[in-house]
Design a protein around this motif. Structure first.
Motif, short mmCIF file in Angstrom:
data_model
loop_
_atom_site.label_atom_id
_atom_site.label_comp_id
_atom_site.label_asym_id
_atom_site.label_seq_id
_atom_site.Cartn_x
_atom_site.Cartn_y
_atom_site.Cartn_z
N GLY A 1 0.80 -1.22 0.00
CA GLY A 1 0.00 0.00 0.00
C GLY A 1 0.83 1.26 0.00
N LEU A 2 2.00 1.22 -0.59
CA LEU A 2 2.92 2.36 -0.59
C LEU A 2 2.98 3.05 -1.95
N VAL A 3 1.89 3.01 -2.69
CA VAL A 3 1.87 3.60 -4.03
C VAL A 3 2.11 5.10 -3.92
N VAL A 4 2.98 5.60 -4.77
CA VAL A 4 3.29 7.03 -4.80
C VAL A 4 2.06 7.78 -5.29
N THR A 5 1.86 8.97 -4.78
CA THR A 5 0.66 9.73 -5.10
C THR A 5 0.51 9.98 -6.59
N ASN A 6 -0.67 10.42 -6.97
CA ASN A 6 -1.05 10.74 -8.35
C ASN A 6 -1.12 9.52 -9.25
#
Length: 160
Positions: free
Chosen positions: A38-43
């Motif tokens: 769940g560490l997906v970078v924003t945008n």
């Protein structure tokens, strides 16, 4: 024996096939870890249209490459959809892995996971190259005749 030709062939395969494929797969493995954690970078929403475009491009290129009047149309459509999905999934995961490494480069280096992902990328590259070269062995049904199996235990087929 022409050793220069062999060296050129091995070098071109390593540079043009193995290295990019290993990097892509390593980044995809990082991307899988990022998505699972769940560490997906924003945008992410801004990148989704690009993933759809990759699907469309892989779909149309594979459709044009595989289309043939002598082949079953449904098989071609299923294969091209699968190729498009696999290409967009691989590209998407690799992109997410690359973004994560760009924003947090020390996270995977501290735990040594990047080395494990690199090893997995190398192994999967080898398996992929082998699978592409031998895929026909898996899709063609070969059945041994009962007389061959009974007489030599199938050993005759092993040496063909």
């Amino acid at each position: 024996m022409n050793t220069d030709r062999i060296v050129d062939l091995l070098t071109s395969r390593a540079v043009l096939t193995v290295v990019p494929s290993t990097i892509l797969l390593t980044l995809a493995f990082v991307g899988i870890a990022v998505v699972v954690e769940g560490l997906v970078v924003t945008n992410l929403v801004t990148r989704l249209p690009i993933y759809v475009l990759v699907f469309a491009l892989a779909f149309i290129v594979s459709l044009l490459k595989l289309d043939n009047r002598n082949r079953d149309g449904m098989q071609i459509l299923i294969a091209t959809a699968g190729i498009g999905f696999a290409a967009s999934l691989l590209f998407g995961l690799a992109t997410e892995g690359a973004f994560y490494l760009a924003y947090n480069p020390t996270a995977l280096l501290r735990r040594g996971l990047i080395v494990v992902f690199l090893a997995a990328g190398i192994i999967c590259t080898g398996l992929g190259i082998w699978g592409i070269r031998h895929w026909r062995e898996f899709v063609t049904a070969t059945t041994a005749s009962p007389s061959t199996t009974a007489s030599d235990g199938g050993m005759n087929d092993a040496y063909k």
